[in-house]
Scaffold this active site. Structure first.
Site, PDB file in Angstrom:
ATOM      1  N   PRO A   2      62.156  65.672  16.913  1.00 40.48           N
ATOM      2  CA  PRO A   2      63.061  65.928  15.785  1.00 40.48           C
ATOM      3  C   PRO A   2      63.471  64.634  15.078  1.00 40.48           C
ATOM      4  CG  PRO A   2      63.825  67.046  17.761  1.00 40.48           C
ATOM      5  CD  PRO A   2      62.722  66.116  18.171  1.00 40.48           C
ATOM      6  N   GLU A   3      63.261  64.605  13.775  1.00 38.78           N
ATOM      7  CA  GLU A   3      63.693  63.469  12.963  1.00 38.78           C
ATOM      8  C   GLU A   3      64.886  63.937  12.128  1.00 38.78           C
ATOM      9  OE1 GLU A   3      60.380  61.554  10.967  1.00 38.78           O
ATOM     10  OE2 GLU A   3      59.001  62.220  12.516  1.00 38.78           O
TER      11      GLU A   3
END
Ligand SMILES: [Zn+2]
Length: 270
Positions: A2-3
């Site tokens: 996840p960014e």
């Protein structure tokens, strides 16, 4: 992993669902995700705490509870899941709320982390991170100053959380393709005009992805176990060997930068 858009999606969902909720109990099922490990007993202080707000900083979700904050960094396979999602053996941390709902931190590979920070520790953590790319206070002058201050590859600088927060491999690859900049170009060698275009491209790709609740390439799940919708819009990430959608040249891939897969077009990224 996840960014910014994926973490933002989780934080917004949880803020809407958890604001004002009170923690009844905390169970620690797998303590190896805690940072630091010695913090175990401190988690009991969360009992009876009221959740004031859930927000995002860099690639972490911050849950404000009373005078402390729980900072969750999912990394590769971590997920913060709210009620209605099946419980299983990968739950590391489980909060039971006074209203009966469950919030779980679930992590198959347990490479993510959970930290409980008091206000000074939270401020120190925040100060160690670079500016947020979507913050209007990040001007093109400041952004180009950050990139041009280094002789490292521009993609490496974009992904360095101390210089710029929230950008990882997916969005660094995508923004550089959109801006027509080769990922290995040295920061100090790129003109301010091209860096203004890069900041614009970065903001556009992050904003578009947030609108579609992020990219699920492999593992990312939102707070309800759902998948993000941006994967179908990726132009380079995961498309090595396929034709560039802008110029038709086959996309190239390398692991030469930080061991992460870089995908770019030799035809239109200079
Ligand atoms: Zn191309």
């Amino acid at each position: 992993m996840p960014e910014l858009p994926e973490t933002e999606t989780i934080a917004r969902d949880l803020d809407g669902a958890l604001r004002g909720a009170v923690v009844r109990s905390v169970e620690l099922l797998r303590t190896d995700v805690l940072r630091p490990r010695a913090a175990l007993a401190r988690f009991r202080a969360l009992q009876e705490a009221r959740i004031a707000r859930v927000w995002r900083r860099a690639k972490s979700i911050v849950i404000d509870c009373g005078d402390r904050a729980l900072v969750v960094t999912p990394r590769f396979t971590g997920a913060l899941l709210l009620d209605g999602t099946p419980d299983d053996t990968y739950t590391c941390l489980r909060f039971t709320l006074r209203d009966g709902r469950l919030l779980r931190y679930h992590d198959v590979r347990r490479l993510g982390s959970v930290a409980l920070l008091d206000a000074p520790a939270l401020a120190a953590w925040d100060a160690g991170l670079g500016p947020e790319p979507l913050d209007p206070a990040l001007t093109t002058e400041r952004f180009s100053g950050i990139i041009r201050a280094s002789r490292r590859a521009v993609k490496t600088i974009l992904m360095d959380q101390r210089r710029l927060a929230g950008v990882g491999n997916i969005y660094a690859n995508e923004a550089l393709w959109r801006a027509g900049i080769r990922p290995t170009a040295r920061g100090a060698s790129i003109t301010r005009a091209r860096l203004a275009a890069l900041l614009e491209a970065l903001r556009a790709v992050l904003t578009e992805s947030i609108a579609l609740r992020g990219t699920t390439f492999r593992d990312f799940r939102d707070a309800y176990g759902g998948r993000g919708g941006f994967a179908a819009h990726l132009q380079v990430y995961g498309r090595a060997g396929e034709p560039c959608t802008r110029c038709g040249a086959p996309l190239r891939a390398t692991h030469a930068l930080e061991g992460r897969q870089t995908v770019w077009c030799a035809g239109c990224q200079r």
